[in-house]
Enzyme design. Sequence first.
Site, PDB file in Angstrom:
ATOM      1  N   ALA A  92      65.258  51.922  60.430  1.00  0.00           N
ATOM      2  CA  ALA A  92      66.064  52.914  59.570  1.00  0.00           C
ATOM      3  C   ALA A  92      67.031  54.088  59.341  1.00  0.00           C
ATOM      4  O   ALA A  92      67.830  53.659  58.657  1.00  0.00           O
ATOM      5  CB  ALA A  92      65.367  53.597  58.166  1.00  0.00           C
ATOM      6  N   LYS A  93      67.308  54.399  60.737  1.00  0.00           N
ATOM      7  CA  LYS A  93      68.062  55.115  61.049  1.00  0.00           C
ATOM      8  C   LYS A  93      68.308  56.672  59.800  1.00  0.00           C
ATOM      9  O   LYS A  93      69.479  57.003  59.642  1.00  0.00           O
ATOM     10  CB  LYS A  93      69.512  54.752  61.817  1.00  0.00           C
ATOM     11  CG  LYS A  93      68.830  53.522  62.446  1.00  0.00           C
ATOM     12  CD  LYS A  93      70.226  52.782  63.315  1.00  0.00           C
ATOM     13  CE  LYS A  93      69.912  51.805  65.025  1.00  0.00           C
ATOM     14  NZ  LYS A  93      68.663  50.621  64.599  1.00  0.00           N
ATOM     15  N   ARG A  94      67.220  57.286  59.416  1.00  0.00           N
ATOM     16  CA  ARG A  94      67.317  57.726  58.214  1.00  0.00           C
ATOM     17  C   ARG A  94      67.897  59.209  58.879  1.00  0.00           C
ATOM     18  O   ARG A  94      68.032  59.544  59.929  1.00  0.00           O
ATOM     19  CB  ARG A  94      66.542  58.218  57.891  1.00  0.00           C
ATOM     20  CG  ARG A  94      66.166  56.847  57.103  1.00  0.00           C
ATOM     21  CD  ARG A  94      67.145  55.852  55.615  1.00  0.00           C
ATOM     22  NE  ARG A  94      67.161  55.218  54.527  1.00  0.00           N
ATOM     23  CZ  ARG A  94      66.785  54.096  54.837  1.00  0.00           C
ATOM     24  NH1 ARG A  94      67.692  53.207  56.043  1.00  0.00           N
ATOM     25  NH2 ARG A  94      66.376  53.209  54.425  1.00  0.00           N
TER      26      ARG A  94
END
Lengths: 271, 271
Positions: A92-94
């Site tokens: 998700a690379k949040r």
Amino acid sequence: MTSQEIFAEIQRKQSFLCVGLDPVWEKLPRHLHREEDPVYVFNRIIIDHTIDQAVAYKPNLAFYEAMGPGGLETLQKTLDYLPNNVFTIADAKRGDIGNTSGLYARAFFQQMNFDAVTVAPYMGRDSVTPFLEFEGKWVILLALTSNEGSQDFQMLTDEHHHALFERVLEKSKNWGSSENIMFVVGATQVSHLQSVRKIVPDHFLLVPGVGAQGGSLEEVARAGMNKRCGLLVNSSRGIIYASGAEDFGLAAKKEAQQLQISMEKLLNTYC
Amino acid sequence: MTSQEIFAEIQRKQSFLCVGLDPVWEKLPRHLHREEDPVYVFNRIIIDHTIDQAVAYKPNLAFYEAMGPGGLETLQKTLDYLPNNVFTIADAKRGDIGNTSGLYARAFFQQMNFDAVTVAPYMGRDSVTPFLEFEGKWVILLALTSNEGSQDFQMLTDEHHHALFERVLEKSKNWGSSENIMFVVGATQVSHLQSVRKIVPDHFLLVPGVGAQGGSLEEVARAGMNKRCGLLVNSSRGIIYASGAEDFGLAAKKEAQQLQISMEKLLNTYC
């Protein structure tokens, strides 16, 4: 899952393969279009045919968000279908200010029940630590990514000639431990894997970029493996689109088996 | 929207206010709990009471993803409720390898029809440019964020004493133009606003951190305003939770009106 449990599965399957579940509508075999939820059926067949070789599965959220609101239901069904002894990664690379990162963490860890989530480090410590407060869950922090743009900022050096990705490793390894942080290091960055291992010898690394993006599995293992393997190597397109026809499951299995055979050799050589 | 259209709305409303639509269940006024979609009703009432003062609205995706699959439907309904002459920002802080960023871009710009999306720069050029390929749409790139963790990496300096956030501004401004890129600069970073303006004099800046996070509107305007305003100042909690009771709409209006009065003065002084 603990790192010991992940390593036990790696030993049992003689494989450190992670399968990226990144389905796009245009590439789904046509006979699936008549299914009620074609992407879920596609994922299930891919899982059925790769579960003997894969120790981890990594759906990238973008592929599900692009499907509209129903996409997250497809993702949840896929996740529920996976057995408990595989490691599940929300790619998700949040990363956001603290209270907001905390909401993402709850969404991925509590509601969806992923084991791990990928996180971008740009916003620093308080954007990452909310993800570390969940027992048995993992942050996989971007360090050195596999894409061309990794050269733009990740390789910038400070006055002591340390690259940004090294600073990210140095600082962030103290925010948690090798029991709740892993790092993304692209297979296309193999020349830097030794410097990565100097900073984080014990951490697991999630390695994308083998296959379609051109990285070499052999070189990654030689430079990156530690005594508990310490690697999860991801393949997405090379496996899930090995065939675009009705035999896509068997074609995926064949690709996964070939990777497993190579991985078994590498485990016996370097681990 | 073009920057000219945004500036026209700023002049018409005499305000550069962006309202952050970040609702959490626990803070919703209790009388809304009996509604079928309490968050949507909450958002609609906030919008009704702030639309004369706000030129932009910024839902943060985390708050909707944390609601489960139905959350994105609530977000879409909220977005559809907003009139066309306000600027809509998906605060998503996305960023991935090229083809994946392209999927996020399609999700936010085509399916949901946002005007802008916030993007994290860590993965570099090819993670950002897919968002720039949509006519009339905007990337709002994280440069210097408002949180404490901004000190960890964004302030690291290279051998020429340039901070990472300055490198991000310098490089990325050439990936697009002041017509499709804005930058996030936190109101808590006012001492660096002048260096930001030296690098990007003409770009719009999205400024979070006024209010709950402690930044000063007056100082932000003095250091950051340009001849077409060039600022969108966000307030979330200060407005949407001005009251937790049935009068929350009126309380939000009062807060928005007070900010608008200050902003009108600042526009007349510095713009």
